[in-house]
Design an enzyme around this catalytic site. Structure first.
Site, mmCIF file in Angstrom:
data_model
loop_
_atom_site.group_PDB
_atom_site.id
_atom_site.type_symbol
_atom_site.label_atom_id
_atom_site.label_comp_id
_atom_site.label_asym_id
_atom_site.label_seq_id
_atom_site.Cartn_x
_atom_site.Cartn_y
_atom_site.Cartn_z
ATOM 1 N N CYS A 54 53.031 99.970 -44.489
ATOM 2 C CA CYS A 54 53.187 101.209 -45.382
ATOM 3 C C CYS A 54 53.868 101.113 -46.711
ATOM 4 O O CYS A 54 53.221 100.304 -47.726
ATOM 5 C CB CYS A 54 53.812 102.297 -44.648
ATOM 6 S SG CYS A 54 53.066 103.946 -45.268
ATOM 7 N N LYS A 90 59.922 97.005 -40.247
ATOM 8 C CA LYS A 90 59.346 97.464 -41.602
ATOM 9 C C LYS A 90 60.661 97.091 -42.753
ATOM 10 O O LYS A 90 61.822 97.715 -42.479
ATOM 11 C CB LYS A 90 59.053 98.920 -41.786
ATOM 12 C CG LYS A 90 58.758 99.488 -43.090
ATOM 13 C CD LYS A 90 58.326 101.050 -42.743
ATOM 14 C CE LYS A 90 58.041 101.645 -43.973
ATOM 15 N NZ LYS A 90 57.606 103.120 -43.779
ATOM 16 N N GLU A 106 50.391 103.043 -38.788
ATOM 17 C CA GLU A 106 51.997 103.121 -38.614
ATOM 18 C C GLU A 106 52.282 104.270 -37.487
ATOM 19 O O GLU A 106 51.781 105.389 -37.582
ATOM 20 C CB GLU A 106 52.483 103.369 -39.965
ATOM 21 C CG GLU A 106 54.036 103.555 -39.920
ATOM 22 C CD GLU A 106 54.597 103.868 -41.377
ATOM 23 O OE1 GLU A 106 55.855 103.414 -41.569
ATOM 24 O OE2 GLU A 106 53.818 104.458 -42.066
#
Length: 260
Positions: free
Chosen positions: A144, A110, A44
């Site tokens: 994540c 995200k 990331e």
């Protein structure tokens, strides 16, 4: 359609808020790959580390890093995957890009911004789950904190590979290990997680634990904790069909829709 997929897991330290230095670092790692690969996966925010100072490192979709990714994807004839800070329409995004040798780009913003670090106050959350296809493999890219929310990853599309990239700190690494294995088993999919190592600019420590699991939750890689290293794993399409046909767990999944 390819019966196998060779995936390079790039577990690396990153230079804090320095895109140019990180491109050089990753360029060396890509050039060092001796085997043919189909996917190359970075952690990331691979150009900066997990920063809450986006104005210092933000780029556009026409910026140098996207150009570099296109160049390397064409050169290696592989898809490059990772997230970086993108500015667009006066917003900042933690955007995962999947860049193909043809120059085609699949982008995923995200969805679950990390409130513990106030990411939600700095970055605009995505609203769309994305699946892209490469060499006959359906791939779902996630980032994540998304890992903690299994409904978002739920395999209703019959995808073949789930890829998480992360800046997941050592202090909570047990959750990373446990949830990645669970995502593989519950979705009957290959599941790959690529996490960084080293210390970031806020002195947070990262221990890697990058991993590849098969559809039964068996580990395929041999990466070591805190090791700055790259490993290539081979995924086999036949294994997915064999166990989905034999066990049929996905056919028994509950039917519901998700409101975003």
């Amino acid at each position: 359609m390819s019966k196998t997929l060779n995936v390079a897991l790039v577990q690396t330290d990153l230079v804090w808020e320095d895109p140019e230095a990180n491109r050089r670092l990753l360029d060396d790692k890509i050039n060092a790959l001796s085997s043919e690969v189909d996917l190359i996966v970075f952690p990331e925010m691979f150009t900066s580390g997990f920063t809450m100072n986006p104005s210092a490192v933000a780029e556009t979709m026409e910026g140098r890093t996207i150009e570099w990714l296109k160049e390397k994807a064409k050169e290696k004839q592989a898809v490059l995957m990772g997230s970086l800070v993108i500015t667009e329409n006066d917003n900042f995004y933690n955007r995962m890009v999947c860049v193909e040798p043809s120059g085609a780009i699949t982008k995923y913003d995200k969805r679950h911004t990390f409130t513990l670090a106030n990411e939600h106050k700095v970055y605009t959350a995505g609203t769309e789950k994305v699946i892209f296809e490469y060499k006959g493999w359906k791939i779902c890219p996630l980032v994540c904190y998304d890992l903690r929310f299994p409904v978002w990853a739920r395999n209703v599309e019959d995808y073949d590979l789930l890829v998480y990239i992360a800046s997941w700190p050592k202090v909570r690494i047990t959750a990373w290990d446990t949830l990645l294995k669970a995502r593989a088993i519950e979705n009957m999919t290959y599941c790959i997680g690529v996490n960084r190592v080293g210390l970031d600019g806020n002195n947070h420590e990262y221990s890697g634990h990058s991993v590849a699991y098969d559809v039964l939750g068996n580990r395929l890689d041999t990466l070591k904790e805190s090791e700055d290293a790259t490993e290539i794993v081979t995924l086999k399409k036949d294994q997915i069909k064999t166990y989905r046909d034999k066990l049929s767990f996905l056919k028994d999944r509950d039917s519901f829709s998700l409101k975003v």
